[in-house]
Scaffold this active site. Sequence first.
Site, mmCIF file in Angstrom:
data_model
loop_
_atom_site.group_PDB
_atom_site.id
_atom_site.type_symbol
_atom_site.label_atom_id
_atom_site.label_comp_id
_atom_site.label_asym_id
_atom_site.label_seq_id
_atom_site.Cartn_x
_atom_site.Cartn_y
_atom_site.Cartn_z
ATOM 1 N N GLU A 239 5.111 -7.655 0.955
ATOM 2 C CA GLU A 239 5.285 -6.716 -0.159
ATOM 3 C C GLU A 239 5.960 -5.436 0.305
ATOM 4 O OE1 GLU A 239 2.122 -5.612 -2.754
ATOM 5 O OE2 GLU A 239 1.286 -7.635 -2.859
ATOM 6 N N SER B 50 1.600 -24.815 9.846
ATOM 7 C CA SER B 50 0.911 -26.075 10.150
ATOM 8 C C SER B 50 1.617 -27.237 9.483
ATOM 9 C CB SER B 50 -0.555 -26.076 9.698
ATOM 10 O OG SER B 50 -1.283 -25.050 10.314
ATOM 11 N N ASP C 43 -0.830 -16.048 -2.494
ATOM 12 C CA ASP C 43 -0.625 -14.597 -2.568
ATOM 13 C C ASP C 43 -1.975 -13.944 -2.803
ATOM 14 O OD1 ASP C 43 0.290 -12.050 -2.783
ATOM 15 O OD2 ASP C 43 1.581 -12.387 -4.523
ATOM 16 N N ASP D 126 -2.627 -7.685 -2.422
ATOM 17 C CA ASP D 126 -1.759 -6.769 -3.156
ATOM 18 C C ASP D 126 -1.933 -5.365 -2.610
ATOM 19 O OD1 ASP D 126 -0.463 -8.481 -4.849
ATOM 20 O OD2 ASP D 126 -1.622 -7.973 -6.641
#
Length: 821
Positions: free
Chosen positions: A195, A262, A334, A337
Site C-alpha cells: 500500500e 509456496s 489483503d 490496511d
Amino acid sequence: MALLFRWLVTLATALICLVVAALVLAYYFFERSLPDYNAASTVTGITAPVEIVRDNANVPHIFGETDADVFFALGYAHAQDRLWQMTLNRRAAQGRLAELFGASEIQTDVLIRRLDIYGHAVASVAAQNEDTTIALNAYSDGVNAWLNEVNAGARGRGAPEMWLFNHPISPWEPADSLAILKLMALTLTSQAQNEVLRARTSLILDNNDRLRDIMPDDPTSGIAALPEFAALVPNVPDYMPNMRMAYDPLSPIKPPMLAGASNAWAANAARSASGATLLANDPHLGLTAPTIWYLARLELSSGGVIGGTIPGMPLVLTGRSDALGWGLTSANVDDQDILIEEVNPQNPDEYRDIDGWKPFRTRDSIISVKGGAAITIKLRWTINGPVLPPDQLDLGTITPPGHVTALAWSALTDKDTSMSAAIGIMRSSTVDEAIYAGRDFIAPSQNLTLADRNRIALKTIGALPARDEAHQSKGRYPSFGYLPENRWRGRFPYIDNPEFINPTGGILGNTNNKIVDREFPLHVSYNWGDTQRIYRWRRLMQARSVHTRDSFIEAQQDTVSFAARSILTLMGADLWFTGDAALQGTPERRRQTALDLLSAWNGEMNEHLPEPLIYAAWVREFQKRLIRDELGPLASEFTHANPVFIERVFRDIDGASVWCDVIQSASVETCTDIARQALDDALIWITENHGPAIEAVRWGDAHQATHDHPVLGQAPLLHWFVNIRQSTSGGDHTLQRGLTSGTGLQPFQNVHSAGYRGVYDFADPDSSVFITATGQSGHPLSRYYDNLGELWRRGEYIPMSLDPDLARAAAVGVSVLRPAR
C-alpha cells in the site's frame, strides 16, 4: 641474538598453546550442549513412559500413551535441537531483541511492541479449545523439562550461542507458542508495505496507466481503474526521502518480495497412475541456518502424523497421516490496511473519529537495551488499530502533516483461534473434516491443499476483512480512518473463502497465483504472489494424462523459467543475429556471444549454465534503465525485474513503451536501444564479478543458497562454521523457486526458497518422501546441523514412513522419558 631468538620462539610457542587451549576449552563448553539421543530421563509432567525414536535422518518419532505426553515429548525434542532458535523467535515476538543485541534492534522492538503481538497472544490463550489447551500446556512442560536438565546437568547453557549472548531463559508458556504463530503471520504478509509503495509511486507518476505498468494488476484480472492516491490524501509533502533502514535478518518484517510464497498441488485417483490421490507441497520462506522447519512424527490418538513442524509450536503444520495429506501456500489475502488518522490540533492526545474527537488508547512500554539506557515508548491505538511511527514501513513518506497512521490487521485480535484450527486440521482424517477445522483459522492466511484417500480440495483459510463497497481505495492505498466507508466491518463468513473440492479435471494447485476472479470486496486480494510459475505448472500438469509421485517430484524440481522464455523473445526481437563482425574482446563481440547463447537456450535456470546469469543480469539492468529516470531514488525499491511490467513495455500496452524514452535526453530512445544498452551493462557487470569468459560463467556461482545463521552469520571466523552456502539452480520465477536477494553486491544470491518439500502418495503412504534445507539440529557442532542440505540441493528426498519398525531399524538413538514418582 640467539637468546632473543629463543625467547621469541618460547613466546610464540606459549601463545600458540594458549590459543589451542582456549579453542579446546571453547569446544568443550560448546560440545556440552549437544544432547544425548540415547539418554533416559526422569521428568515431571507426563503420565507414562514416552519414547523418542530418532531415525537415521534424526527425525524424532514420538510414542506415548496419551496425546499430552506426545506433545510434551515434542516440546522436549524441539528444545534439545533448536533451543536458541525458539528463544530468539520468542524474543522477536515479545519485542525484546535489544536486550541481547543492543541498539541495532531497537527499531524492530519498537514496531513489535506497537503491534502488541505478545499481548494478543497472551489474551488468545483463553480462546483455544480444550484439545489445543492440553497440547499447549503439555508442550510447554516438555520445553521446560529440557531447560531444567540444562540447568541441573551443566549442559552448556543449552546452545553454544548462549555463551556469547548469555541471558536468563524464562520458562516456556502457552502464549509463547501462539506468539510465534503470530510472528509467522507478520513475516508472511506484505500488504501494508505494498500500500505504501503504491502510494509513494503514484505521487511521482502523473499517469495512472504508468502506475499500472510498474505495479501491474494480475494480467487475468478485471480490476477497474482507481483514483490516484494524491486525490484521496492531499497535502502530502512533495519531498519524500527513503526512510527504510538496512535489512535486518532478525526482523520479522521482510521486504515485499520476501514475504512468503509456496507451491502445492494434488491429483485425484482418476489422474493418478496408482489409482489413489497424490499431494505435493513445498513452502517457501527465507533461508536460514538452521532452517525454519523441523521434521517430526507424532503418534496421536487420532493416528500417526508426520511432516514439517516449526520449533515453538505443538503441531505438524504441513504433512500427512495415513488418511490425509495437507499442504500450505501463502494466500496473499489483503489482510492489512493503513489508515491515516487526523490528530486534534488543539489536543495531540486525540484523533478524529466518525462522530468527533476521541482520545487515543495509550500504554507505556519499556525497552531494555544492552549497553545502553532503557527506552520508554508510549503505545497508542485508535479504533482502527495500533499507531505506527513515521520511521516504520516508510509511513512518514505518505503521511500528511497533522496526521498519524494506524494499521488494521486481521492478526491483531485477542481471540485468535488459528492454533486450534491448525491442530484440528492435523487431527482430521478426511477433506471435509479438515475444511471444517479451518473455519477458526485467522492468520496467516493460507491456501490449504488437501488429499484424503478419495478426494482432493483447496480451501483458503484465514480471515477475509469485510470492507465497504464504497471504500475509497479498495484497500490499495492508505486512506482516512475517520471515514466510515474506509473501516472494516468485521470479517466475511468462512463460506465466502475460496473453495475447490474434487474438480472434474482431477488436478488442482496453487503457486501463490490468483485463484478467483471476484469483484471487490470479495476479491481476496489485488496483490497476488505469482503471475509466472503458474503457467509452467499448468503445462507440466496437462502434459500427462496421469501423474505419479515421481512426476510430482519432477514438477517440484523443475527449473524452466516461463518468464525467461517469454521475455527474451521480446527483448531480443530486434537483436538476434544482428550486428557487424567484431573482433574478439570487443563489447560488440561479447554482445553477439551472449545473444548467440541466449538464442539457443530453453529457459532452464540450471546452476551449471551461463545463460541464466546473462538473462538475469540483462533483465535486471533493463528494468533499472526503464525506471530510474522516472522514479529517481524510489527506483531502488523495485529490486526485482517484473515480467508483467516488461511485457507491457514491449507490447506497448496502454502506451507503456513510453518508459523506454529517457526523459533527460534530447533524443527519443526505443525499447530496442534500451535493451541493447542494458545487455552491455549486464555484460560489464558479469565481467567485473565473474570474469571475462561469458561462456564459462555459472549461474550457480551467483545463485548461492544463503543458509546463514541470523546472528553469527556475519561474525568474523565464526561465519565459516555456522553458514551453509550451496550452488543452486532455479530462480525468481521457476517452480523450484530460488528467489534472489535483488540488492547489494551479490543481487542473485538465493535467499528465499523451499525449506521443506514433501510428496505423498496415498496408494502407498509409506513411499512418501520429504526433505528440509539444512538438518534437524541447530547446533553447529552436530553432524545433523547440515546433514540434509546436500540432499536438498541435489533434489533428493528421504522416506517418510509412519511404520515404527522402520524408524527403529536404523535409529540413531532412542530417548526414554519416565514420569517422576
